[in-house]
Design a protein around this motif. Structure first.
Motif, PDB file in Angstrom:
ATOM      1  N   ASP A   1       0.645  -1.206  -0.001  1.00  0.00           N
ATOM      2  CA  ASP A   1      -0.070  -0.071  -0.026  1.00  0.00           C
ATOM      3  C   ASP A   1       0.969   1.172  -0.104  1.00  0.00           C
ATOM      4  O   ASP A   1       0.777   2.258  -0.653  1.00  0.00           O
TER       5      ASP A   1
ATOM      6  N   LYS B   1      -9.453  -2.581   1.386  1.00  0.00           N
ATOM      7  CA  LYS B   1      -8.902  -2.484   0.248  1.00  0.00           C
ATOM      8  C   LYS B   1      -9.774  -3.487  -0.745  1.00  0.00           C
ATOM      9  O   LYS B   1     -10.163  -4.559  -0.291  1.00  0.00           O
TER      10      LYS B   1
ATOM     11  N   ASP C   1      -8.087  -1.689  -5.966  1.00  0.00           N
ATOM     12  CA  ASP C   1      -6.895  -0.831  -5.302  1.00  0.00           C
ATOM     13  C   ASP C   1      -5.742  -1.756  -5.557  1.00  0.00           C
ATOM     14  O   ASP C   1      -4.703  -1.097  -5.531  1.00  0.00           O
TER      15      ASP C   1
END
Length: 264
Positions: free
Chosen positions: A45, A89, A174
């Protein structure tokens, strides 16, 4: 030093924690193993917002691979995908190891009627091919397996339509992880690594330096940036096996007060 990449997570040999499941993120969320996969998900991330021009480049497409069979790359891919999904996510795990499909078997007992080959080559809608593993429509983990279309893996991943498909689905997720074959064992793994934004390398405890050097030579040839490596099956250290209390607030009050769920 050999891989010229940062360590993003040390995954302990979770059998030493008494965990029998291959998915400790699901079955034992308060274990040291589960926390190590949350470290891996957090690193991916963070890398998405890395400055332009840095070693780690922005991008949603990440191949998970290793040098050899039995390095544990599929366990890393599946648990990291689960950990990222549980952080809110939208995650897609593509089981791109066509000869194994171990990720699919690990995450679901459902029969996969369609997969990536039907979507790319037959026009099947993505919504008809993905399996919802857990979570909601807005946040959770989806799985996309091989499917049943007659095709060879090298031919399929060289097809420009496959590259177009990977570009198009990025607006829906994502993070997209591709569980690829071992890079030094299966030739088309190099094709996969060349189609994505980043490579996540899995190396197990007691890997040979010669094997890692050959792996790095292959990665240099491919040219895709390496986001980092996961040190897998590491000996369980006492300091990381005593952090359960610290994880209570991370996992929430309800989970903190209850026992771990049973094995998946």
């Amino acid at each position: 030093l050999v891989l010229a990449a940062p360590l993003i997570s040390e995954v302990p040999n979770f059998r030493q924690e008494g965990i029998r499941s291959s998915l400790p993120v699901r079955s034992h969320p308060r274990s040291a193993a589960a926390e190590s996969f949350r470290f891996a998900a957090a690193a991916l991330d963070l890398s998405r917002s890395a400055p332009m021009g840095s070693i780690i480049t922005e991008g949603k497409l990440v191949v998970v691979t290793s040098a050899n069979v039995a390095d544990g790359k599929t366990v890393i891919a599946a648990n990291t995908a689960l950990a990222a999904a549980r952080e809110g996510k939208r995650v897609l795990l593509i089981d791109a190891d066509f000869g194994s499909q171990e990720a699919s078997a690990m995450l679901t007992e459902q029969r996969v009627e369609s997969g990536i080959t039907e979507v790319v080559e037959s026009g099947t809608a993505l919504s008809e091919a993905v399996l919802a593993i857990e979570g909601t429509a807005n946040a959770g983990l989806h799985l996309l397996g091989r499917g049943w279309q007659t095709t060879s893996a090298p031919e399929f991943f060289r097809n420009p339509a496959t590259r177009d498909f990977l570009d198009q689905i990025q607006e829906f997720y994502d993070l997209i992880l591709l569980d690829a074959p071992p890079l030094l064992t299966v030739a088309y793994a190099s094709t996969l690594a060349g189609m994505v934004d980043k490579v996540l390398v899995v190396t197990r405890h007691n890997s040979s330096v010669a094997s890692l050097e050959e792996l790095q030579d292959r990665l240099d040839l491919i040219g895709t940036p390496t986001v980092g490596y996961v040190y897998n099956l590491a000996p369980l250290r006492l300091d990381i096996s005593r952090n359960e209390g610290s994880m209570r607030d991370v996992l929430g009050t309800k989970q903190a007060l209850g026992a771990d769920t049973s094995d998946a």
